[in-house]
Motif scaffolding. Structure first.
Motif, PDB file in Angstrom:
ATOM      1  N   VAL A 154       0.839  -1.206   0.000  1.00  0.00           N
ATOM      2  CA  VAL A 154       0.000   0.000   0.000  1.00  0.00           C
ATOM      3  C   VAL A 154       0.873   1.254   0.000  1.00  0.00           C
ATOM      4  N   GLY A 155       1.951   1.249   0.806  1.00  0.00           N
ATOM      5  CA  GLY A 155       2.844   2.396   0.819  1.00  0.00           C
ATOM      6  C   GLY A 155       3.503   2.628  -0.527  1.00  0.00           C
ATOM      7  N   ASN A 156       3.865   1.547  -1.204  1.00  0.00           N
ATOM      8  CA  ASN A 156       4.448   1.678  -2.538  1.00  0.00           C
ATOM      9  C   ASN A 156       3.413   2.129  -3.562  1.00  0.00           C
ATOM     10  N   SER A 157       2.188   1.647  -3.415  1.00  0.00           N
ATOM     11  CA  SER A 157       1.130   2.049  -4.352  1.00  0.00           C
ATOM     12  C   SER A 157       0.889   3.554  -4.279  1.00  0.00           C
TER      13      SER A 157
ATOM     14  N   LEU B 172       5.660   8.534   4.471  1.00  0.00           N
ATOM     15  CA  LEU B 172       4.706   7.539   3.971  1.00  0.00           C
ATOM     16  C   LEU B 172       3.364   8.206   3.747  1.00  0.00           C
ATOM     17  N   VAL B 173       2.671   7.782   2.712  1.00  0.00           N
ATOM     18  CA  VAL B 173       1.326   8.272   2.429  1.00  0.00           C
ATOM     19  C   VAL B 173       0.334   7.119   2.595  1.00  0.00           C
ATOM     20  N   ALA B 174      -0.773   7.380   3.286  1.00  0.00           N
ATOM     21  CA  ALA B 174      -1.853   6.394   3.439  1.00  0.00           C
ATOM     22  C   ALA B 174      -3.162   7.041   3.028  1.00  0.00           C
ATOM     23  N   TRP B 175      -4.088   6.205   2.543  1.00  0.00           N
ATOM     24  CA  TRP B 175      -5.409   6.718   2.185  1.00  0.00           C
ATOM     25  C   TRP B 175      -6.396   5.573   2.106  1.00  0.00           C
TER      26      TRP B 175
END
Length: 388
Positions: free
Chosen positions: A85-88, A111-114
């Motif tokens: 998910v972090g790579n996506s 890191l980006v999360a959503w």
């Protein structure tokens, strides 16, 4: 640990095996990745495999990414899921203005999360957008430094923004994690350590610079062939890596158990011709599924240009290989769980945890049977029912 610049992503992932195994119980109990392990993952640069090189990433080929995530999944499914998910999310940097991407990924632990779209309308205002609402399933949000939403856009005149072909326009907004109210909602049977919680936004303003869309290739700033693969295609690669890695971990555990387990009234499990036959077939099936994914990605890569996305037949090929791998992995995990007998049912059992993890994965959109129908339509020269 600090990753050697000469080590491949797979080698770095393998080096983390002892730390992953040691942390698994804590991950399961706390529903979080412990800070020491998180630091090791950052040191190994495993969250930046799909991030453009311009911002400290590696932009590796998709099969290299697949192998590294699968290796982590052998030991802990939740960590592997958060890696994918972090790579996506890191792929979006290829579509952002450089100053925004540099601001987001300035730190090596960024890191980006959503969460997925939920039909909320993002409001266009002078200089940017405002967002209010609740989003769900934000895997990795507990270690994120930035968060995002992607949803429909309402222009300043109140009209829904659309593409020229009439499709609703899906926009992504990015903002510091402190602007989101994270809710403790992720208490599930499996993949517990992903921390895929819900989050609320209360009239958050996001400048235009920190917005983009994955649907408009003209916005892509990075010419690397990696980004010719569609977003959803690479997302499927990540889920397939998690699934095959979990299944491989279960199959390896069954082989070790069979060497010592003697079921009541029977000979040693390893001496059973039936089990010998089924283990060999499972190994062949899992290895074939992994090889199918890698071969497909390598073949499609030969047709990746610097700008345009891969064509629909290649998108279908990636989707088919990943769907087949996911479904094969689930069936092999079920086989390993059943053959382990009573050893599989205790909370401390590696079978029990992986069984719950892979069956949580099985409920995710990438595992749908409908993907076979979509690929079949393409193979029959019909338009796919969904946009990949």
């Amino acid at each position: 640990m600090t990753a050697s610049p000469l080590a491949t992503p797979l080698q770095r992932a393998r080096a983390l095996a002892p730390a992953l195994q040691a942390a698994s119980d804590e991950i399961e109990r706390t529903r979080r990745i412990p800070q020491p392990l998180l630091g090791q993952l950052h040191d190994a640069n495993l969250f930046r495999l799909l991030l453009p090189k311009s911002y400290g990433g590696e932009a590796v080929d998709p099969w290299v990414y697949f192998d590294a995530v699968a290796e982590v999944a052998r030991h802990d499914g939740s960590v592997a899921w958060n890696l994918f998910v972090g790579n996506s999310s890191a792929q979006l940097a290829a579509y952002l203005e450089p100053e925004a991407a540099r601001a987001i990924y300035a730190e090596p632990t960024s890191l980006v999360a959503w969460g997925p779209p939920n039909g909320t309308r993002l409001k266009q205002v002078p200089g940017g957008y405002r967002a209010t609402g609740r989003w769900h399933y934000a895997s990795g949000c507990r270690q994120a430094t930035w968060m995002g939403v992607h949803d429909l856009v309402e222009n300043e005149d109140g009209e829904l923004r659309k593409h020229p072909d009439g499709r609703p326009y899906m926009l992504t907004l990015l903002f510091p994690v402190e602007q989101a109210e994270i809710l403790d909602t992720w208490d599930t049977i499996g993949l517990r350590g992903t921390g895929s919680d819900s989050y609320d936004l209360h009239d958050v303003f996001v400048p235009e610079t920190f917005s983009s869309t994955r649907e408009d290739l003209s916005l892509r700033k990075e010419p690397a062939p990696l980004y010719a693969f569609t977003w959803s295609g690479l997302y499927a690669v990540g889920v397939a890596a998690c699934a095959t890695g979990m299944a491989r971990g279960m199959l390896a555990a069954l082989i070790e158990l069979a060497k010592t387990k003697t079921p009541r009234g029977l000979s040693r499990l390893a001496e059973s011709p039936s089990l010998q036959h089924q283990i060999a077939r499972s190994e062949a099936r899992l290895g074939s599924a992994e090889a199918f994914v890698v071969a497909t990605l390598q073949d499609v890569r030969t047709r990746c240009g610097p700008v345009d996305a891969v064509e629909v037949p290649d998108r279908a090929a990636v989707r088919l290989a990943c769907t087949h791998a996911i479904h094969s992995a689930i069936e092999i995990a079920d086989f390993a769980y059943k053959q382990a007998g009573i050893d599989a049912i205790y909370p401390a059992s590696v079978f029990q945890r992986r069984f719950r993890d892979i069956h949580t994965l099985s409920q995710q959109i990438q595992s749908r049977d409908a993907h076979y129908e979509a690929v079949g339509r393409v193979l029959l020269d019909l338009a796919p029912p969904v946009f990949w």
